[in-house]
Design a protein around this motif. Structure first.
Motif, short mmCIF file in Angstrom:
data_model
loop_
_atom_site.label_atom_id
_atom_site.label_comp_id
_atom_site.label_asym_id
_atom_site.label_seq_id
_atom_site.Cartn_x
_atom_site.Cartn_y
_atom_site.Cartn_z
N GLU A 221 0.84 -1.10 0.16
CA GLU A 221 0.17 -0.12 0.03
C GLU A 221 0.86 1.15 0.04
O GLU A 221 2.04 1.16 0.22
CB GLU A 221 -0.94 -0.03 1.25
N PHE A 222 0.27 2.39 -0.20
CA PHE A 222 0.80 3.78 -0.15
C PHE A 222 -0.19 4.78 0.55
O PHE A 222 -1.43 4.50 0.48
CB PHE A 222 1.40 4.41 -1.40
N THR A 223 0.32 5.88 0.92
CA THR A 223 -0.23 6.77 1.63
C THR A 223 -0.51 7.78 0.82
O THR A 223 0.68 8.39 0.10
CB THR A 223 0.09 7.37 3.20
N GLU A 224 -1.46 8.87 0.78
CA GLU A 224 -1.68 9.92 -0.01
C GLU A 224 -2.60 10.70 0.69
O GLU A 224 -3.73 10.15 0.99
CB GLU A 224 -2.07 9.87 -1.43
N GLY B 260 -3.26 11.54 3.63
CA GLY B 260 -3.53 10.56 5.03
C GLY B 260 -4.22 9.35 4.78
O GLY B 260 -4.75 8.68 5.91
N PHE B 261 -4.53 8.99 3.65
CA PHE B 261 -5.24 7.84 3.25
C PHE B 261 -4.40 6.72 2.68
O PHE B 261 -3.48 7.12 2.13
CB PHE B 261 -6.56 8.02 2.41
N PHE B 262 -4.83 5.51 2.99
CA PHE B 262 -4.22 4.17 2.31
C PHE B 262 -4.77 3.80 0.87
O PHE B 262 -6.18 3.71 0.83
CB PHE B 262 -3.91 3.25 3.41
N TYR C 176 6.65 6.70 -5.89
CA TYR C 176 6.36 6.38 -4.29
C TYR C 176 7.65 6.25 -3.60
O TYR C 176 8.65 5.39 -3.48
CB TYR C 176 5.66 5.01 -4.37
N ALA D 296 6.91 2.06 3.86
CA ALA D 296 6.27 3.42 4.39
C ALA D 296 6.15 4.15 3.07
O ALA D 296 6.70 5.45 3.17
CB ALA D 296 6.87 3.98 5.42
N GLU E 231 4.83 6.69 0.40
CA GLU E 231 4.09 7.72 0.11
C GLU E 231 4.25 8.40 -1.40
O GLU E 231 5.12 8.35 -2.04
CB GLU E 231 4.53 8.98 1.00
#
Length: 729
Positions: free
Chosen positions: A150-153, A155-157, A194, A209, A211
């Motif tokens: 997964e990645f975050t953007e 504040g959401f996954f 990412y 982690a 992003e």
């Protein structure tokens, strides 16, 4: 030939003594193959179609080996590095394949948790998963780490998405010590970056982690229409999906990430689905803000530009042990790409930390394998009447001029009755290429009562064709087409014939596999000179080799009669495994399915099979084919006896057996044990242990892989005292 001590020898799990008596087939290292006058180094590794390459110390000897993942069939292969500085010298170890998990689409080996062992990043559908590597004794094992990366953007996954035909780029893009990701946006021609925040956030090494930093890494756009990319462009198609689609769907791409000019930022080499060459993009930014300022659309333009149909993928690894990473290039498009000259090796000849590639060969590794393009369906036939079985191998085809052209290869047995070897005579036996068949599977038997064997040929359209043997009485065989669409037999698609006398009436009957995964049985109601094949069952024995959820199975039968007169039915299938059935006594009704994974053989996809005792030891030998165009030989482990290593073991006592750590050995006489030679079941010497002479010794086997071994015990005069058969678990 020198072998590393830490080799994963045989994946035999020996939990009880009676396991030693179970039937096990092992890879046969002892048969040679000769092609164009040259002995092949690893002829039965199974061929390569769409290989992807990574470096990893697979056998833990301190040297990087070559791991190969072939997109065609999702097959793992291991080439163990035995070369010295500046030398390319590898040996194929079949047993290592069982270490790797089942994977699809693409696989990258890279150490992302800083323990010095390469882990696995791989695709599934359009997602990404990872496996952590760990050392267990002398073995590397892989445990699923991230089932869905997964990645975050904001504040959401979100799930990482990679096109199923792509190969993304995992590397330390910003050069901060952790692994980042570059991949094309799935519906547009821009690159998503990412960044792994593991270092920045002070997280343990191995933490993912990711992003989403930006959607236009390098400020370029790949349209999929032109091979050259557009430079100095703003992001397209990210905030508005419909706009991205209007610009053009992302066709498919591959990444190779490297700092070509050693200026502390990452350049990339792209392969594109629609084109046959590589495009190198030069980064004029830095490791924080990338900006592609130049491109070489015929990379490497300064040497010998790569150009092979179609959709190339480039990989960096040190092939020749000179501590400089070279470039290998192979096609990434399954079924529509070059399948023989498909591993281009570019040696890195730079004198510093930059990269300068010099083309060496277009078929590295694959030129040491039997490789027949797309698909391989072996059968045995003594074509020259010398009493030795030769290999006849049909294929789906060689990729020539944009399409696959089916042929039959003839490998003559130029060895002896007890030690076969196979030499390539022709790749177009009987001139079969003239008939434009694909998916060729052959079987042989006397069809006209003249005492010699004729040929029936199955092919993609579901018919069978009769080729009459017009060769001289003393051989060799020579075939002409005598009956196209023979007797109107048509099973729809992918006919796979076997001629065999099932009813013991002296007449060959016909078993016919097909694409749907079932078998058809035709009883011969004619005569020896004029056979008439009459259909008796379209679902013979209730054989069905389709996997769950699949509409097709591609059944390839081989009914084999054992020395005690019983029958075993082996069936290759689309999934790449071998089904084993026990037929009923009269071949009526449903057969007993013994297993759908005989001996855990898994050839990737589209397994063919032939079974015959080819070395007169009263044990059947198995040869399989696969989608990658290669073949693999297996032998019954029971064919290897203690007599191959010593006369007897009456003078030796050992316990415990099976053993997990220490094996205690002693002599029954007055001999003093000075050494012990440890052999694999294939007769390869693993190690020699030396002792202070005594009548009792302790063998430390803690770090040995699970396997079956022979231990030859030596006295102080270098004489063999005896041999112990030992099972390590």
């Amino acid at each position: 030939m020198k072998r590393s001590f830490f080799v994963y020898l045989i994946t035999l799990c020996c939990f009880a003594n009676n396991a030693l008596n179970a039937q096990q087939y092992i890879y046969n290292y002892n048969i040679q193959a000769i092609q164009n006058g040259r002995i092949l180094k690893f002829p039965f590794a199974g061929g390569l179609n769409n290989p992807q390459f990574s470096s990893s110390d697979i056998n833990l000897d301190g040297k990087n080996d070559v791991y190969i993942f072939d997109r065609a069939g999702g097959k793992s292969l291991a080439l163990i590095n035995e070369g010295s500085t500046g030398e390319i010298n590898y040996f194929y170890w079949h047993q290592y394949e069982a270490r790797f998990p089942s994977m699809q689409n693409w696989t990258i080996l890279i150490d992302y948790n800083c323990d010095g062992i390469e882990d696995i990043i791989t695709g599934f559908d359009t997602g990404v998963k990872t496996y952590l590597a760990s050392v267990d004794g002398a073995n590397i094992t892989y445990t699923e780490d991230e089932s869905k990366l997964e990645f975050t953007e904001a504040g959401f996954f979100f799930d990482i998405t990679v096109g199923s035909i792509d190969i993304p780029g995992f590397a330390d893009v910003n050069m901060d010590g952790d692994i980042d990701l570059l991949t094309f946006y799935i519906v547009g021609g821009v690159v998503d970056y990412y960044e792994n925040r593991q270092i920045e956030d002070g997280l343990p090494c191995g933490t993912w982690a990711l992003e989403h930093i930006n959607s236009c890494w390098g400020n370029f756009y790949e349209s999929g229409i032109n091979y050259a990319v557009d430079l100095n462009v703003e992001c397209k198609g990210i905030t508005n999906a419909s706009a991205a689609i209007a610009d053009g769907m992302h066709a498919g791409s591959t990444f190779m990430i490297f700092d070509e000019d050693a200026d502390n930022d990452m350049d990339i080499v792209l392969g594109d689905l629609a084109f046959d060459n590589l495009n190198k993009l030069t980064n004029g930014g830095d490791n924080t803000f990338s900006n592609i300022i130049a491109q070489d659309t015929t990379f490497p333009e300064y040497d010998s530009p790569y150009s092979e149909p179609i959709f190339p993928a480039a990989f960096l690894l040190d092939v020749n042990n000179d501590n400089k990473k070279d470039m290998l290039v192979s096609p990434n498009n399954v079924n529509q790409s070059e399948t023989s000259k498909n591993v281009a090796y570019y040696k890195n000849v730079s004198g510093d930390d930059t990269y300068v590639f010099d083309f060496q060969i277009d078929s590295l590794f694959v030129n040491d394998m039997i490789d027949l393009g797309e698909g391989a369906f072996p059968s045995y036939f003594d074509y020259n009447y010398d009493g030795r079985y030769d290999l006849i191998i049909g294929n789906y085809g060689y990729f020539e001029d944009g399409s696959n052209k089916g042929k039959i290869a003839l490998f003559e047995n130029t060895g002896t009755n007890t030690a076969p070897e196979f030499s390539l005579i022709t790749r177009d036996f009987a001139g079969i290429s003239a008939f434009a068949f694909n998916n060729i599977i052959t079987t042989f038997g006397d069809m006209d009562g003249d005492g010699d064997a004729d040929m029936l040929l199955g092919e993609e359209d579901g018919f069978i064709h009769y080729f009459k043997n017009i060769g001289p009485p003393d051989g060799p065989a020579s075939f002409i087409l005598f009956g196209a669409n023979y007797q109107g037999i048509d099973v729809g698609q992918n006919s796979a014939p076997q001629l065999i006398d099932i009813t013991n009436d002296g007449l060959n009957d016909l078993i016919l596999g097909e694409k749907n995964g079932n078998l058809n049985y035709y009883h011969n109601t004619g005569t020896a000179a004029a056979p008439i094949f009459t259909i008796e069952s379209e679902f013979w024995g209730n054989v069905d080799v389709r996997t769950l959820g699949s509409l097709t199975g591609h059944a390839v039968p081989n009914l084999f009669q054992t020395t005690d007169g019983n029958y075993e039915l082996y069936v290759g299938c689309e999934a790449g495994t071998i089904y084993l059935y026990e037929p009923t006594v009269d071949f009526s009704g449903a057969f007993v399915k013994v297993t759908d994974k005989f001996n855990n053989i898994d050839e990737g996809n589209f397994a063919g099979i032939a079974v015959k005792d080819i070395n007169a030891d009263n044990f059947p030998d198995i040869v399989t084919g696969n989608q990658r165009g290669g073949i693999t030989f297996y032998r019954d482990e029971a064919a290897v006896t203690i007599n191959a290593y010593a006369a007897d073991n009456n003078n030796i006592k050992s316990y415990p057996n099976p053993v997990s750590d220490n094996l205690f050995i002693s002599t029954t006489g007055n001999q003093l044990i000075n050494a012990a030679d440890i052999f694999t079941i294939d007769g390869i010497l693993v190690n020699r242990l030396l002792f202070a002479p005594a009548d009792k010794q302790i063998l430390d086997l803690v770090n040995y892989p699970t396997a079956l071994y022979f231990i030859r015990v030596i006295d102080i005069n270098n004489n063999v005292i005896g041999t112990v058969k030992c099972c390590k678990f």
